[in-house]
Design a protein around this motif. Structure first.
Motif, PDB file in Angstrom:
ATOM      1  N   LEU A 152      14.330   1.980 -28.047  1.00 39.99           N
ATOM      2  CA  LEU A 152      13.180   1.310 -27.449  1.00 39.99           C
ATOM      3  C   LEU A 152      12.184   2.328 -26.901  1.00 39.99           C
ATOM      4  O   LEU A 152      10.967   2.227 -27.148  1.00 39.99           O
ATOM      5  N   LEU A 153      12.666   3.326 -26.165  1.00 37.45           N
ATOM      6  CA  LEU A 153      11.777   4.337 -25.603  1.00 37.45           C
ATOM      7  C   LEU A 153      11.094   5.158 -26.687  1.00 37.45           C
ATOM      8  O   LEU A 153       9.907   5.492 -26.587  1.00 37.45           O
ATOM      9  N   ASP A 155      10.341   4.245 -29.739  1.00 42.22           N
ATOM     10  CA  ASP A 155       9.288   3.451 -30.371  1.00 42.22           C
ATOM     11  C   ASP A 155       8.103   3.268 -29.430  1.00 42.22           C
ATOM     12  O   ASP A 155       6.938   3.277 -29.869  1.00 42.22           O
ATOM     13  N   TYR A 156       8.381   3.114 -28.140  1.00 46.14           N
ATOM     14  CA  TYR A 156       7.290   2.967 -27.171  1.00 46.14           C
ATOM     15  C   TYR A 156       6.429   4.228 -27.129  1.00 46.14           C
ATOM     16  O   TYR A 156       5.183   4.165 -27.187  1.00 46.14           O
ATOM     17  N   LEU A 161       5.861  -0.273 -30.804  1.00 42.05           N
ATOM     18  CA  LEU A 161       6.380  -1.579 -30.395  1.00 42.05           C
ATOM     19  C   LEU A 161       5.433  -2.678 -30.889  1.00 42.05           C
ATOM     20  O   LEU A 161       4.223  -2.629 -30.646  1.00 42.05           O
ATOM     21  N   GLN A 166       4.160  -3.420 -26.635  1.00 42.18           N
ATOM     22  CA  GLN A 166       3.671  -2.144 -26.111  1.00 42.18           C
ATOM     23  C   GLN A 166       3.016  -2.357 -24.740  1.00 42.18           C
ATOM     24  O   GLN A 166       3.312  -1.637 -23.778  1.00 42.18           O
ATOM     25  N   PHE A 169       5.670  -3.663 -22.081  1.00 41.39           N
ATOM     26  CA  PHE A 169       6.518  -2.573 -21.595  1.00 41.39           C
ATOM     27  C   PHE A 169       5.742  -1.699 -20.616  1.00 41.39           C
ATOM     28  O   PHE A 169       6.260  -1.337 -19.544  1.00 41.39           O
ATOM     29  N   ARG A 170       4.502  -1.339 -20.961  1.00 47.89           N
ATOM     30  CA  ARG A 170       3.690  -0.487 -20.098  1.00 47.89           C
ATOM     31  C   ARG A 170       3.461  -1.140 -18.739  1.00 47.89           C
ATOM     32  O   ARG A 170       3.590  -0.485 -17.689  1.00 47.89           O
TER      33      ARG A 170
END
Length: 281
Positions: A152-153, A155-156, A161, A166, A169-170
């Motif tokens: 996950l991290l 791809d972020y 994402l 994106q 998550f941010r």
């Protein structure tokens, strides 16, 4: 009075058990000797053990912990326990044995852990007889919280994402690239940091990307670890851990796809582990 503890890398679940069968449960942080020293373990115990626990009355401590892969690693934990419980016989063993005992009791079979990290074994009803090394979060731990969080991290940070994730998550974590790399390379317990993001995939399980990375993690777990056990399809698949339990539908699907019948999938071994020890009182 005896104490029984199942210690993961993030949290330790404890039970205080007396001869009449009374149980008192409490939690402390996890004590993984790959990441913690004896003084750090002792300091944490002093801070986090309940004030109501009569330490001088404890005659035995059975601590099963993540990272307890050798006598040297076990002694890091045991030395701290002996300082805190001076009247007790202290036995420190691997959390994998705890999982096998909780899942299988005294029957042979296959047992796995899918939590912050990954582990698995064949068990003969008394001891672990075969283990495919999970290799830890740097090289392995496929299917674990740290494995899912790493994907996950990654791809972020690469801006990959999909479906609005994106921005979600941010906004939720407010972490810069430098923040993330500092936590991973300069701060203690990076495996816990990685695993903390597995909850994000659970909270957004309605989005296909989140479901897919979990399924891919479990597929990799079976391809790289489970399928390398001799005659693995002869066993039922039994698993302990928050990741395995929270995503048990996906995990069960992958197990069946690999022609393993699904047995027990539970969050924590502590109740069944206490029952295992209670029989010996």
């Amino acid at each position: 009075m005896i104490l029984i503890a199942d210690g993961g890398s993030t949290k330790s679940s404890w039970c205080q058990l007396d001869k009449t069968g009374n149980r008192v449960y409490f939690n402390t942080e996890g004590y993984n000797p790959d990441f913690m020293t004896t003084p750090a373990v002792e300091a944490s115990l002093e801070k986090n053990l309940p004030d109501t626990l009569p330490r001088e009355e404890v005659t035995e401590v059975h601590y099963y912990g993540a990272g307890v892969s050798s006598a040297k690693k076990a002694e890091i934990i045991a030395k701290a326990m002996r300082q805190v419980f001076p009247q007790a016989k202290v036995i420190v063993d691997h959390d994998l044995l705890a999982s096998a005992r909780a899942l299988l009791g005294r029957k042979p079979g296959f047992a796995a852990i899918l939590g912050t990290g990954t582990n698995s074994c064949l068990y003969d009803g008394t001891k672990i007889t075969y283990n495919v090394d999970s290799l830890g979060y740097f090289l392995g731990d496929e299917g674990s919280g740290s494995f899912i969080g790493k994907r996950l991290l990654r791809d972020y940070l690469r801006g990959l994402l999909p479906d609005g994730l994106q921005d979600i998550f941010r906004e939720e974590f407010n972490l810069t690239r430098d923040d993330i790399l500092d936590r991973l390379y300069n701060q203690p317990l990076p495996n816990r940091f990685l695993a903390s993001f597995a909850k994000f995939t659970y909270d957004h399980n309605n989005i296909s990307y989140c479901r897919e990375i979990v399924l891919q993690g479990f597929e990799t777990f079976f391809a790289n670890i489970v399928s390398h056990y001799p005659r693995y399809q002869d066993y039922t698949f039994n698993c302990i851990g928050s990741v395995g339990y929270n995503f048990r539908d996906a995990l069960s699907q992958v197990a069946r796809d690999h022609h393993m019948e699904v047995g027990k999938i539970i969050r924590s071994p502590i109740d069944d582990l206490v029952s295992f020890h209670e029989e010996a009182l």
